[in-house]
Scaffold this motif. Structure first.
Motif, PDB file in Angstrom:
ATOM      1  N   GLU A 101       0.823  -1.225   0.000  1.00 56.07           N
ATOM      2  CA  GLU A 101       0.000   0.000   0.000  1.00 56.07           C
ATOM      3  C   GLU A 101       0.853   1.270   0.000  1.00 56.07           C
ATOM      4  O   GLU A 101       0.337   2.360  -0.207  1.00 56.07           O
ATOM      5  N   LEU A 102       2.157   1.131   0.209  1.00 50.78           N
ATOM      6  CA  LEU A 102       3.029   2.318   0.208  1.00 50.78           C
ATOM      7  C   LEU A 102       3.511   2.687  -1.191  1.00 50.78           C
ATOM      8  O   LEU A 102       4.210   3.680  -1.369  1.00 50.78           O
ATOM      9  N   ARG A 103       3.147   1.887  -2.190  1.00 47.06           N
ATOM     10  CA  ARG A 103       3.606   2.177  -3.559  1.00 47.06           C
ATOM     11  C   ARG A 103       2.993   3.477  -4.079  1.00 47.06           C
ATOM     12  O   ARG A 103       1.823   3.752  -3.811  1.00 47.06           O
ATOM     13  N   CYS A 113       5.206   6.178  -1.928  1.00 49.46           N
ATOM     14  CA  CYS A 113       4.393   7.391  -1.983  1.00 49.46           C
ATOM     15  C   CYS A 113       4.873   8.310  -0.856  1.00 49.46           C
ATOM     16  O   CYS A 113       4.794   7.954   0.315  1.00 49.46           O
ATOM     17  N   PRO A 114       5.362   9.496  -1.202  1.00 47.20           N
ATOM     18  CA  PRO A 114       5.951  10.362  -0.176  1.00 47.20           C
ATOM     19  C   PRO A 114       4.927  11.049   0.724  1.00 47.20           C
ATOM     20  O   PRO A 114       5.295  11.590   1.766  1.00 47.20           O
ATOM     21  N   THR A 115       3.649  11.044   0.320  1.00 47.19           N
ATOM     22  CA  THR A 115       2.657  11.734   1.159  1.00 47.19           C
ATOM     23  C   THR A 115       1.837  10.763   2.009  1.00 47.19           C
ATOM     24  O   THR A 115       0.947  11.186   2.745  1.00 47.19           O
ATOM     25  N   ASN A 116       2.143   9.483   1.902  1.00 47.00           N
ATOM     26  CA  ASN A 116       1.500   8.504   2.781  1.00 47.00           C
ATOM     27  C   ASN A 116       2.266   8.507   4.110  1.00 47.00           C
ATOM     28  O   ASN A 116       3.469   8.229   4.130  1.00 47.00           O
ATOM     29  N   GLY A 154       4.286  12.046  -7.885  1.00 47.34           N
ATOM     30  CA  GLY A 154       3.039  12.768  -8.138  1.00 47.34           C
ATOM     31  C   GLY A 154       2.039  12.008  -8.985  1.00 47.34           C
ATOM     32  O   GLY A 154       1.248  12.605  -9.707  1.00 47.34           O
ATOM     33  N   HIS A 155       2.071  10.683  -8.926  1.00 48.98           N
ATOM     34  CA  HIS A 155       1.123   9.888  -9.715  1.00 48.98           C
ATOM     35  C   HIS A 155      -0.156   9.587  -8.944  1.00 48.98           C
ATOM     36  O   HIS A 155      -1.234   9.571  -9.510  1.00 48.98           O
ATOM     37  N   CYS A 156      -0.036   9.307  -7.659  1.00 48.36           N
ATOM     38  CA  CYS A 156      -1.214   8.821  -6.932  1.00 48.36           C
ATOM     39  C   CYS A 156      -2.153   9.983  -6.589  1.00 48.36           C
ATOM     40  O   CYS A 156      -1.763  11.153  -6.607  1.00 48.36           O
ATOM     41  N   GLN A 157      -3.369   9.631  -6.272  1.00 47.91           N
ATOM     42  CA  GLN A 157      -4.396  10.644  -5.997  1.00 47.91           C
ATOM     43  C   GLN A 157      -3.979  11.534  -4.828  1.00 47.91           C
ATOM     44  O   GLN A 157      -4.131  12.755  -4.852  1.00 47.91           O
ATOM     45  N   ARG A 158      -3.401  10.902  -3.787  1.00 42.56           N
ATOM     46  CA  ARG A 158      -3.036  11.657  -2.581  1.00 42.56           C
ATOM     47  C   ARG A 158      -1.960  12.698  -2.901  1.00 42.56           C
ATOM     48  O   ARG A 158      -2.026  13.839  -2.457  1.00 42.56           O
ATOM     49  N   CYS A 159      -0.959  12.289  -3.700  1.00 47.87           N
ATOM     50  CA  CYS A 159       0.123  13.217  -4.054  1.00 47.87           C
ATOM     51  C   CYS A 159      -0.389  14.340  -4.961  1.00 47.87           C
ATOM     52  O   CYS A 159       0.021  15.493  -4.816  1.00 47.87           O
ATOM     53  N   ARG A 177      10.620  17.904  -0.360  1.00 43.74           N
ATOM     54  CA  ARG A 177       9.984  17.955   0.963  1.00 43.74           C
ATOM     55  C   ARG A 177      10.078  16.618   1.697  1.00 43.74           C
ATOM     56  O   ARG A 177      10.306  16.582   2.905  1.00 43.74           O
ATOM     57  N   TYR A 178       9.897  15.542   0.943  1.00 45.09           N
ATOM     58  CA  TYR A 178       9.967  14.224   1.588  1.00 45.09           C
ATOM     59  C   TYR A 178      11.403  13.916   2.035  1.00 45.09           C
ATOM     60  O   TYR A 178      11.637  13.498   3.172  1.00 45.09           O
ATOM     61  N   VAL A 179      12.373  14.150   1.144  1.00 41.98           N
ATOM     62  CA  VAL A 179      13.764  13.826   1.492  1.00 41.98           C
ATOM     63  C   VAL A 179      14.233  14.704   2.659  1.00 41.98           C
ATOM     64  O   VAL A 179      14.979  14.254   3.524  1.00 41.98           O
TER      65      VAL A 179
END
Ligand SMILES: [Zn+2]
Length: 480
Positions: A101-103, A113-116, A154-159, A177-179
């Motif tokens: 689910e982290l993909r 996914c950096p925003t999960n 930036g592919h997933c809905q959340r990002c 921001r994630y790094v």
């Protein structure tokens, strides 16, 4: 150049991880060569525990193995820099169902996914275990947190929603921001340096980098593995940006595993050329004062899902030639002589080492795993003979599967290749046993199985088929 202090060797355990005994031979050898540290990419070989125990592969090291590796490195004054992927190339994590689910893209196990929120939690726990695990026996100065080739941003809905909510047009903000969060965590919790691969920052301008604050938290390791002819990182603007943005820069060359995914023996001249190209770039851009060190990378797979490339014991001469050429800023006969002397070979080691047929004199005490190298060197000549056999006119033109199915073959043609095929099959079987025996001294059974399955079995199967069909056809014609 003289100010470039560190010489790290990258040990890529995502394929062909070493047994403890090989570590104990390799570490003193690297130390004698003047290597100052090990950039160890453990991947699924690290003894992750508790919530991360699913990340361990079947051969993963236990704490006794870790202690043996770390204390041997300490004894020989090699600093360990663990390398742990925290963003891209997370295949070994994201292939595990509990972490799927982290993909960022559900179909691909490459990027987190950096925003999960759970992504950061997971990565922090990996870092905690990795750093604390090492600090049981050594003081870490730095950790490398990967972050190269984050192909899905930036592919997933959340990002996408995150970008909209924060009025961000540039997806690289997701990266920065994630790094920054990961790097801040390491700096605040452990107070050690943080190194990252540079490629995701190559096209980010210095103002954006400065605004992100990331340039004050991390040291970039600028990687490039192509030879001088194809070398791409010569743009002075890139170097001026990096010099302006970062106090310390690392560079990463390659001595193996950066040519073809299924390469068996390294092309030494290619890798030496890569090192000499780096020498020129450092000189042309006056980088010596800023470069903390060189990491000689030795990739064992292109990524977690690709096949094995050059094994470490098959790449030691490449490593030596590259290191000495970089140190001397040139490649000449003196380098070859120094390598020859180091490994106890009286004759000059040719740069085209794979064509060498007189490797018997190499001293196995100073070249760990040399017996495997000799066998693989011999093996490639056998493969050449096999390829020549395949293009035998009678085999190609008078022994097709169609002709065999109709028994429309002629013993005169069959005799033109059958004996050669039979002898080759025998030699392949003999050599397989020898290679297995040598490999098992350094590698786990899973590696031996993969290597044999990939390199030996296809050839022995084809030869076996030629011999079996040849015998059957001869019997058919003789009996009729
Ligand atoms: Zn996402």
């Amino acid at each position: 150049m003289d100010t470039i202090g560190h010489r790290l060797v990258h040990i890529d355990l995502k394929g062909a991880p070493f047994r403890s005994g090989y570590w104990q031979q390799l570490i003193p050898c690297l130390s004698r060569l003047g290597i100052t540290g090990l950039l160890i990419e453990y991947e699924d070989m690290f003894p992750y525990e508790r919530s991360l125990s699913d990340l361990r592969c079947g051969d993963a090291y236990d704490w006794q193995d870790m202690e043996a590796i770390i204390t041997a490195a300490n004894k020989h004054q090699l600093k360990i820099v663990p390398l742990i992927q925290t963003f891209g190339h997370m295949e070994f994590v994201l292939k595990v169902s509990a972490f799927r689910e982290l993909r960022e893209v559900d179909a691909y196990p490459n990027a987190l996914c950096p925003t999960n929120d759970r992504s950061l939690d997971t990565v922090q726990e990996m870092l905690r275990q990795m750093i604390a695990g090492h600090q049981r026996w050594t003081q870490l100065d730095a950790i490398h947190i990967g972050c190269d080739e984050v192909w899905h941003l930036g592919h997933c809905q959340r990002c996408r929603q995150y970008l909209t909510d924060h009025c961000l047009a540039d997806k690289s903000q997701l990266f920065l921001r994630y790094v920054r969060k990961v790097a801040e965590f390491v700096r605040k919790t452990f107070d050690i340096r943080v190194i990252i691969w540079d490629d995701m920052m190559r096209h980010i301008d210095d103002q954006t980098l400065a605004d992100s604050g990331l340039n004050r938290l991390v040291e970039p390791m600028v990687w490039h593995y192509l030879d001088a002819q194809c070398f791409q990182l010569r743009d002075p603007e890139l170097w001026s940006k990096y010099k302006h943005s970062f106090d310390r820069i690392w560079i990463a060359s390659a001595f193996k595993g950066a040519a073809k995914m299924n390469q068996m023996l390294p092309s030494v001249d290619h890798y030496v050329s890569n090192h000499l190209a780096w020498v020129r770039v450092i000189e042309d851009n006056q980088l010596a004062e800023r470069v903390a060190g060189l990491a000689l990378t030795g990739w064992q797979r292109f990524d977690h899902m690709t096949t094995l490339c050059e094994l470490m014991p098959n790449s030691m001469i490449s490593l030596m030639m590259c290191l000495f050429a970089f140190n001397e800023r040139d490649f000449n006969e003196d380098i070859q002589r120094n390598v020859s002397t180091f490994i106890g070979n009286k004759q000059l080691i040719p740069i085209d080492i794979n064509s060498a047929t007189d490797l018997e004199a190499i001293d196995s005490d100073v070249y760990p795993g040399v017996n495997l190298f000799k066998l693989c060197n011999e093996w490639q000549f056998l493969v050449k003979e096999f390829n020549e056999l395949k293009s035998n006119q009678s085999l190609e033109g008078a022994f097709t599967s169609y002709q065999i199915s109709l028994n429309r073959t002629n013993p005169l043609h069959i005799e033109a290749f059958l004996l050669k095929a039979r002898v080759l099959l025998f030699r392949v079987q003999q050599m397989r046993l020898q290679i297995e025996t040598e490999m098992k001294k350094m590698f786990y059974d899973t590696t031996v199985e993969e290597w044999i399955h990939t390199n030996v079995k296809p050839i022995s199967k084809k030869l076996d088929k030629i011999v079996t069909n040849g015998d059957q056809q001869l019997a058919t014609h003789i009996n009729s």
